[in-house]
Design an enzyme around this catalytic site. Structure first.
Site, PDB file in Angstrom:
ATOM      1  N   ARG A 129     -21.520   8.326 -32.125  1.00 18.77           N
ATOM      2  CA  ARG A 129     -20.995   6.962 -31.970  1.00 18.77           C
ATOM      3  C   ARG A 129     -19.802   7.037 -31.019  1.00 18.77           C
ATOM      4  NH1 ARG A 129     -17.031   3.683 -34.275  1.00 18.77           N
ATOM      5  NH2 ARG A 129     -17.616   1.475 -34.474  1.00 18.77           N
ATOM      6  N   LYS A 170     -10.413   9.749 -31.072  1.00 16.52           N
ATOM      7  CA  LYS A 170      -9.637   9.522 -32.303  1.00 16.52           C
ATOM      8  C   LYS A 170      -8.330  10.312 -32.315  1.00 16.52           C
ATOM      9  CE  LYS A 170     -13.065   7.720 -35.491  1.00 16.52           C
ATOM     10  NZ  LYS A 170     -13.813   7.890 -36.742  1.00 16.52           N
TER      11      LYS A 170
END
Length: 273
Positions: free
Chosen positions: A254, A220
Site C-alpha cells: 500500500r 512512515k
C-alpha cells in the site's frame, strides 16, 4: 479461488495506490481533496502500474482529528467515483465504520474493506462484510488513532503478540462467514520505532498464517524519524523496505508512490525466478 478479487490473484504481489481524500494525512503530497486532484492522481497511478486502489476519507495518523460519518462518506464517495470512472481494478475502501462499508457496497458493488480496527471499532462491520461476501483486510492496532502510541507494551514481544492476535482474528472472521481475509500487521499503529522493525523482520510469521498480507510502510515515521529526514525525502528507504517486505511474504504494497513500488515488484519477481 479464495483470494481472487475482480480477477486479480491476491497471492501475487500487488501495488495498492493510496487515494487520500483528506486534508490532514501525514504526507502532505498525498492529500487529494478535489475531483480534479483525484482524477489526476488516479490517472497517473494507472499509468505507473497500480493494480488496486485504496480510497480513504478519514486520516488515521497518530493524533488525527475525528471525522463524522457523513463527511467521511462524502470524501470516500468522491474518490471512489473517480476510480470507478477510470478503471475496474479492485477498489478498497479504507474505513472502520460499517455504515461506510455498507454504503460503498451498495454504490459500487464488490469492494475490499480495509479496516484498521479488524472489526473491533464497529461491531456491525463483520455483519456487513459477511452478508455481502466482501474481501476484508484486518489490521492489528490497539486503541484509536488518538491513543494508540500510548499502547506499545508487548510483554511477550511484538512479533509474537501481533501474530497471535491476527491468528485469532482470522479464525474468528472465518467463523463469522468472512472467507476472503487479508492481514495487515499495522506498521506505525501502536508500535514504537524499534517494534516496527522487529515486526518487519518477523513478517514471515504473519505470512505463515496462509492468507494475503498487506503492508503499509510508505513514507512512515519509522523511516523518516530513524533517518532524520522528512516524509518527502523518505521514498528511497520506502522502496528498500518494500522489497524486504516482499521477501518476507507480503503480497500487497500500500503506497503513495506507485511507479517506484511497481519497480520493486518487478525486481522481486526477477529475483524469485
Amino acid at each position: 479461488m479464495k483470494h481472487v478479487v475482480s480477477g486479480i490473484n491476491l497471492a501475487e504481489p500487488q501495488v495498492m495506490a493510496i487515494v487520500n481524500v483528506t486534508p490532514d494525512s501525514f504526507y502532505a503530497a498525498s492529500r487529494k481533496c478535489s475531483v480534479n486532484d483525484v482524477e489526476q492522481h488516479v490517472a497517473a497511478a494507472l499509468e505507473q502500474g497500480a493494480t488496486m486502489f485504496d480510497v480513504g476519507g478519514y486520516s488515521t495518523r497518530p493524533g488525527a482529528a475525528e471525522v463524522s460519518a457523513e463527511e467521511e462518506w462524502r470524501r470516500v464517495e468522491l474518490g471512489a467515483v473517480v476510480v470507478r470512472n477510470q478503471t475496474n481494478l479492485p477498489l478498497s475502501i479504507d474505513t472502520f465504520r460499517a455504515e461506510i462499508a455498507a454504503r460503498a457496497t451498495e454504490r459500487f458493488g464488490e469492494v475490499i474493506i480495509n479496516d484498521i480496527s479488524a472489526g473491533e471499532a464497529d461491531k456491525q462491520m463483520v455483519c456487513v462484510v459477511a452478508a455481502n461476501g466482501l474481501p476484508y483486510a484486518a489490521m492489528h492496532m490497539r486503541g484509536t488513532p488518538q491513543s494508540m502510541q500510548l499502547l506499545t507494551d508487548y510483554p511477550r514481544g511484538v512479533v509474537c503478540e501481533v501474530v497471535e492476535y491476527l491468528r485469532r482474528r482470522l479464525e474468528w472472521l472465518n467463523g463469522q462467514g468472512v472467507e476472503r481475509v487479508i492481514l495487515d500487521p499495522g506498521f506505525g499503529f501502536a508500535k514504537s520505532m524499534e517494534q516496527n522493525y522487529q515486526l518487519l523482520a518477523g513478517l514471515d510469521s504473519v505470512a505463515a498464517l496462509g492468507v494475503p498480507v498487506l503492508v503499509g510502510l510508505s513514507r512512515k515515521s519509522m523511516i523518516y524519524k530513524l533517518l532524520g529526514v522528512t516524509p518527502e525525502e523518505s521514498l528511497p528507504a520506502t522502496s528498500a523496505l518494500n522489497l524486504l517486505a516482499l521477501e518476507r511474504g507480503a503480497t500487497i504494497l500500500r503506497v503513495h508512490d506507485v511507479g517506484e513500488a511497481a519497480d520493486v515488484v518487478k525486481l522481486h519477481k526477477t529475483l524469485s525466478l
